[in-house]
Design an enzyme around this catalytic site. Structure first.
Site, PDB file in Angstrom:
ATOM      1  CB  THR A   1      -0.912   0.011   1.239  1.00 12.04           C
ATOM      2  OG1 THR A   1      -1.623  -1.213   1.301  1.00 12.04           O
ATOM      3  CG2 THR A   1      -1.878   1.170   1.185  1.00 12.04           C
TER       4      THR A   1
ATOM      5  CE1 TYR B   1     -16.650  -0.603  -4.479  1.00 11.62           C
ATOM      6  CE2 TYR B   1     -16.867  -2.449  -5.995  1.00 11.62           C
ATOM      7  CZ  TYR B   1     -17.287  -1.214  -5.555  1.00 11.62           C
ATOM      8  OH  TYR B   1     -18.343  -0.591  -6.166  1.00 11.62           O
TER       9      TYR B   1
ATOM     10  NE  ARG C   1      -4.029   2.089   3.783  1.00  7.83           N
ATOM     11  CZ  ARG C   1      -3.921   3.186   3.038  1.00  7.83           C
ATOM     12  NH1 ARG C   1      -4.681   3.307   1.959  1.00  7.83           N
ATOM     13  NH2 ARG C   1      -3.101   4.150   3.355  1.00  7.83           N
TER      14      ARG C   1
ATOM     15  CE  LYS D   1       1.615  -4.126   6.896  1.00 12.40           C
ATOM     16  NZ  LYS D   1       1.810  -3.252   5.709  1.00 12.40           N
TER      17      LYS D   1
ATOM     18  CB  ILE E   1       5.280  -5.233   7.118  1.00 13.69           C
ATOM     19  CG1 ILE E   1       5.776  -6.680   6.954  1.00 13.69           C
ATOM     20  CG2 ILE E   1       5.266  -4.519   5.768  1.00 13.69           C
ATOM     21  CD1 ILE E   1       4.957  -7.521   6.001  1.00 13.69           C
TER      22      ILE E   1
END
Length: 291
Positions: free
Chosen positions: A43, A106, A137, A160, A202
């Site tokens: 991202t 989505y 997100r 992660k 991360i």
């Protein structure tokens, strides 16, 4: 397999094109500063604005520059299973060591759909998979019970976790075992995450402060908790400041402050951070002793 400070690398642009020369220099600096592994095209790397060809080029440049000195975990996320399989094959061809695959976004599959997505990826590729949950997100989460199911799938090696739920570290340890690599996805929570059994992060902040983040991770992994706490206090304002506006705007601004040769250019729809955000970053960089 993966541990320590793992920067989620930004992708430098120059006149709207991928700046490979700057990126290779950036990878070299990260390795010299002690980063334990690298994540291109996550991202933070603005993967949403990269074409498939550009993504392959960024991953290949990272692998070539790292030259086996540290592992490369290629960002390969998407909400179309077949497209992710293609991305993973491209990363495999480029020589990546693993794929970081975010939960489908989505279209919002249920937990059976999430499981089937990753199961299909593992069946189609021998590239190790690091799960990535960031419901803030994606909306879609990878629930602990689904992580437990996925940990039994050959090729799924870790997660992660940017859920913000520290209790999941213990839940995952009990259901997945200590060999399942748990990597923090929230810099500000990583100290607690590591104390509960995590093995690394991360990290966004490691883009800007790779040496401090590597020192912090080494202190955690070696049980030097007072030193880790001191480094947490030094880094915390930066962890916060880098998210005072849409990421990676503040990160690229910060990098340009400490490495002027690194352009702060973003791709639309991302735009430069606000004045308030820039001031917060400036103060945090000073607090951390980076300027």
């Amino acid at each position: 397999m993966f541990r320590g400070s793992i920067p989620a690398l930004v992708t430098p642009f120059r006149d709207e094109a991928f700046d490979e020369e700057a990126f290779r220099a950036f990878v070299e600096w990260q390795i010299a500063e002690g980063s334990h592994a690298l994540v291109p095209c996550g991202t933070t790397g603005e993967s949403a604005t990269l074409s498939a060809g550009e993504q392959a080029r960024v991953i290949r440049a990272c692998v070539e520059q790292a030259a086996g000195r540290v592992p490369v975990i290629a960002g390969c996320g998407g909400n179309n299973t077949q497209s992710v399989i293609a991305l993973m094959q491209s990363a495999r061809d480029a020589g990546a060591d693993a794929a970081l695959v975010v939960a489908p976004y989505y279209n919002r599959p249920n937990q059976d759909g999430v499981f089937a997505h990753y199961e299909a990826l593992a069946a189609a590729s021998d590239l190790p998979i690091v799960l990535y949950t960031v419901p803030g997100r994606t909306v879609t989460d990878i629930k602990p019970e689904t992580v437990a199911r996925l940990a039994t799938v050959k090729g799924v090696v870790g997660i992660k976790d940017a859920s913000g739920d520290l209790g999941r570290v213990s839940a995952h340890r009990l259901s997945c075992g200590t060999g399942f690599a748990q990597l923090s996805g929230n810099d500000d929570m990583t100290l607690g995450y590591m104390a509960m059994g995590g093995v690394g992060a991360i990290s966004v902040t490691a883009n800007v402060a790779p040496r401090l983040c590597a020192d912090f991770q080494n202190a955690c992994l070696e049980g030097r908790w007072p030193e880790a706490l001191d480094l947490q206090d030094r880094l915390y304002p930066l962890h916060a400041a880098l998210f005072t506006d849409a990421s990676p705007g503040p990160i690229k601004y910060a990098l340009n402050k400490i490495r002027p040769e690194f352009s702060s250019e973003l791709r639309l729809p991302m735009t430069p951070p606000s004045e308030a955000s820039r001031k917060a970053v400036d103060a945090a960089l000073a607090h951390a002793g980076l300027v």
